[in-house]
Design a protein around this motif. Structure first.
Motif, short mmCIF file in Angstrom:
data_model
loop_
_atom_site.label_atom_id
_atom_site.label_comp_id
_atom_site.label_asym_id
_atom_site.label_seq_id
_atom_site.Cartn_x
_atom_site.Cartn_y
_atom_site.Cartn_z
N VAL A 30 12.53 -31.36 -13.95
CA VAL A 30 11.81 -30.45 -14.83
C VAL A 30 10.90 -29.58 -13.97
CG1 VAL A 30 11.85 -32.10 -16.75
CG2 VAL A 30 9.86 -32.02 -15.24
N VAL A 31 10.61 -28.38 -14.44
CA VAL A 31 9.61 -27.53 -13.81
C VAL A 31 8.36 -27.58 -14.67
CG1 VAL A 31 8.96 -25.20 -13.13
CG2 VAL A 31 11.29 -26.00 -12.73
N VAL A 32 7.23 -27.87 -14.02
CA VAL A 32 5.94 -27.99 -14.72
C VAL A 32 5.02 -26.88 -14.23
CG1 VAL A 32 3.94 -29.45 -15.18
CG2 VAL A 32 6.22 -30.49 -14.93
N GLN A 33 4.48 -26.12 -15.16
CA GLN A 33 3.41 -25.17 -14.83
C GLN A 33 2.12 -25.96 -14.73
OE1 GLN A 33 3.16 -21.70 -17.31
NE2 GLN A 33 1.17 -21.08 -16.51
N ILE A 34 1.52 -25.97 -13.54
CA ILE A 34 0.40 -26.85 -13.27
C ILE A 34 -0.89 -26.32 -13.92
CG2 ILE A 34 -1.05 -27.87 -11.46
CD1 ILE A 34 1.77 -29.06 -11.66
N ALA A 35 -1.56 -27.20 -14.66
CA ALA A 35 -2.87 -26.89 -15.25
C ALA A 35 -4.00 -27.42 -14.39
CB ALA A 35 -2.97 -27.46 -16.66
N GLY A 36 -3.75 -28.54 -13.71
CA GLY A 36 -4.75 -29.15 -12.83
C GLY A 36 -4.08 -30.14 -11.90
N GLY A 60 0.24 -32.78 -2.80
CA GLY A 60 -0.24 -32.80 -4.18
C GLY A 60 0.56 -33.77 -5.01
N HIS A 61 -0.11 -34.80 -5.56
CA HIS A 61 0.62 -35.81 -6.33
C HIS A 61 -0.17 -36.31 -7.53
CE1 HIS A 61 -1.85 -38.14 -3.56
NE2 HIS A 61 -1.68 -39.21 -4.35
N GLU A 62 -1.14 -35.51 -7.98
CA GLU A 62 -1.88 -35.86 -9.19
C GLU A 62 -1.88 -34.65 -10.13
OE1 GLU A 62 -5.06 -39.21 -7.58
OE2 GLU A 62 -5.79 -37.18 -7.95
N GLY A 63 -0.68 -34.15 -10.42
CA GLY A 63 -0.56 -32.94 -11.21
C GLY A 63 -0.45 -33.21 -12.70
N SER A 64 -0.78 -32.18 -13.47
CA SER A 64 -0.57 -32.20 -14.92
C SER A 64 -0.33 -30.77 -15.36
CB SER A 64 -1.78 -32.78 -15.64
OG SER A 64 -2.95 -31.99 -15.41
N GLY A 157 -4.21 -33.90 -27.96
CA GLY A 157 -5.65 -33.98 -27.70
C GLY A 157 -6.03 -34.43 -26.31
N ALA A 158 -5.06 -34.83 -25.49
CA ALA A 158 -5.38 -35.25 -24.12
C ALA A 158 -5.87 -34.04 -23.33
CB ALA A 158 -4.17 -35.86 -23.44
N PRO A 159 -6.91 -34.22 -22.49
CA PRO A 159 -7.46 -33.09 -21.72
C PRO A 159 -6.52 -32.68 -20.60
CG PRO A 159 -8.58 -35.12 -21.12
CD PRO A 159 -7.65 -35.47 -22.25
N LEU A 160 -5.65 -31.71 -20.86
CA LEU A 160 -4.51 -31.42 -20.00
C LEU A 160 -4.88 -31.22 -18.54
CD1 LEU A 160 -1.50 -30.87 -19.67
CD2 LEU A 160 -1.92 -28.50 -20.33
N GLU A 161 -5.90 -30.40 -18.23
CA GLU A 161 -6.17 -30.09 -16.83
C GLU A 161 -6.82 -31.24 -16.08
OE1 GLU A 161 -10.49 -27.84 -16.71
OE2 GLU A 161 -8.69 -26.61 -16.93
N LEU A 162 -7.28 -32.27 -16.81
CA LEU A 162 -8.01 -33.37 -16.16
C LEU A 162 -7.17 -34.63 -15.96
CD1 LEU A 162 -11.48 -33.24 -17.99
CD2 LEU A 162 -10.77 -32.05 -15.90
N VAL A 163 -6.00 -34.73 -16.59
CA VAL A 163 -5.31 -36.02 -16.62
C VAL A 163 -4.50 -36.32 -15.36
CG1 VAL A 163 -5.20 -36.00 -19.13
CG2 VAL A 163 -3.27 -35.11 -17.81
#
Length: 366
Positions: A30-36, A60-64, A157-163
């Motif tokens: 999958v391709v993920v557009q990174i928020a954080g 980088g290995h803690e992406g969301s 409701g999960a805080p996308l850029e922080l998870v």
């Protein structure tokens, strides 16, 4: 597509934001557009050559972020889904078969190899291959190629850029308490190091209702934060013999000890602080792979001690990350208190500030 990524050209080099080409997702990707994306100690250890990875490459290995395209055969996530990205695993070895992906027999190949199984990386710059697939993601970028197996669909409701840090550092500390050591209510635990991993262990020990949560940390500001997050006692290791300070709090010794420092003298003092049948969990990554510590010739068998290494908190991210987010939604696991966000353009400044201890956990936003 063309994306921006923080490329490391060689061991010890700084991160350089570079335009690179990202391939379309292969089957199962999958391709993920990174928020954080969090900056983890492992990223820095690899950048400095303490752990293997080919360069030039993207870490980088803690992406969301948000899924923007999927390859063939992907069924569990779709375009528009919010996801956290964790470590990769093979789904074929005996440990993966028993839902223990953190101990995948092919962990190094799948997370540090810098390429897919066919040898391609999915990233190029000027027609030249750039190593990627770090922990199955290489998420220090605006977009990342990940795998269906290592993306975790987030609840509403999960805080996308922080998870993102739930995929590694926070998962490791919390999992050490909740999974690996299975800390019991009313027990005593000592945690060496009040970085993000250690403080995540503190949060988990509070969830488990440990009677005494002792944090060992040389920096006053981090000791203060540990107390705020639920530590019952804090210890300055420079104030005297560490094991003696701990036994002043728990004369019979602690039930559990967690080391995040990978410093031999600290580990030895934690062993000396354990009580009968105590368990030491080792989470730290030493800068020197030949580092050693002394356990004493008769201490473990006479006291019934257990020493065990812990990888990724013994977690299966597909179930553990949603569990941590459910605790967070209930106000029982406030991991957001550990995080400071900064723009990706300040990546080198963020790394320096984190290494100086001015920031506990950095999450970069593209």
């Amino acid at each position: 597509m063309q994306i921006s990524a923080a490329v490391v050209q060689e061991v010890g080099a700084p991160f350089t934001l570079t335009d690179v080409d990202l391939q379309d997702p292969a089957p199962g990707e999958v391709v993920v557009q990174i928020a954080g994306v969090g900056i983890c100690h492992t990223d820095i250890a690899v950048k400095e050559g303490h752990m293997p990875f080919p360069f030039p490459g993207v870490l980088g290995h803690e992406g969301s972020g948000t899924v923007v395209s999927v390859g063939a055969d992907v069924t569990t996530v779709g375009v528009g889904d919010h996801v956290a990205i964790s470590f990769n695993s093979c789904n074929a070895c005996p440990r993966c078969a028993t839902n223990e992906p953190a101990y995948c027999h092919n962990f190094l190949e799948y997370n540090f190899g810098g390429a897919r199984q066919d040898g391609s990386s999915g990233l190029t710059a000027g027609g030249t291959k750039v190593a990627a697939n770090f922990f199955g993601q290489s998420s220090l970028a605006t977009h990342a190629l990940a795998h269906e197996r290592n993306v975790v669909k987030l609840p509403p409701g999960a805080p996308l850029e922080l998870v993102g840090p739930l995929g590694c550092g926070i998962q490791t500390g919390a999992g050490a308490v909740l999974n690996s050591l299975d800390v019991q209510p009313g027990s005593t635990v000592v945690i060496a190091g009040a970085g993000p991993v250690g403080l995540s262990a503190v949060l988990a020990a509070v969830v488990r209702e440990a009677a005494s949560i002792i944090v060992v940390e040389p920096h006053q500001n981090r000791r203060d934060l540990a107390t705020e997050l639920g530590a019952t006692h804090v210890v300055d290791p420079q104030a005297g013999e560490l094991s003696e300070q701990i036994r002043q709090i728990v004369p019979t010794g602690t039930d559990y000890a967690i080391d995040t420092t990978a410093a031999g003298p600290v580990v030895e003092q934690l062993l000396a602080s354990l009580g009968m049948r105590g368990v030491l969990g080792m989470l730290g990554v030493p800068a020197d792979p030949q580092a050693a510590f002394s356990v004493g010739l008769f201490q473990p068998p006479m006291l019934g001690l257990t020493i065990r290494g812990i990888v990724e908190g013994d977690a299966d991210p597909q179930t553990f990350i949603p569990y941590l987010l459910d605790l967070h939604a209930q106000g029982k696991f406030p991991f957001d208190k550990l995080i400071t966000t900064m723009p990706m353009t300040q990546i080198n400044e963020a790394v320096a500030a984190q290494l100086r201890g001015e920031i506990l956990k950095v999450v970069l936003t593209p």
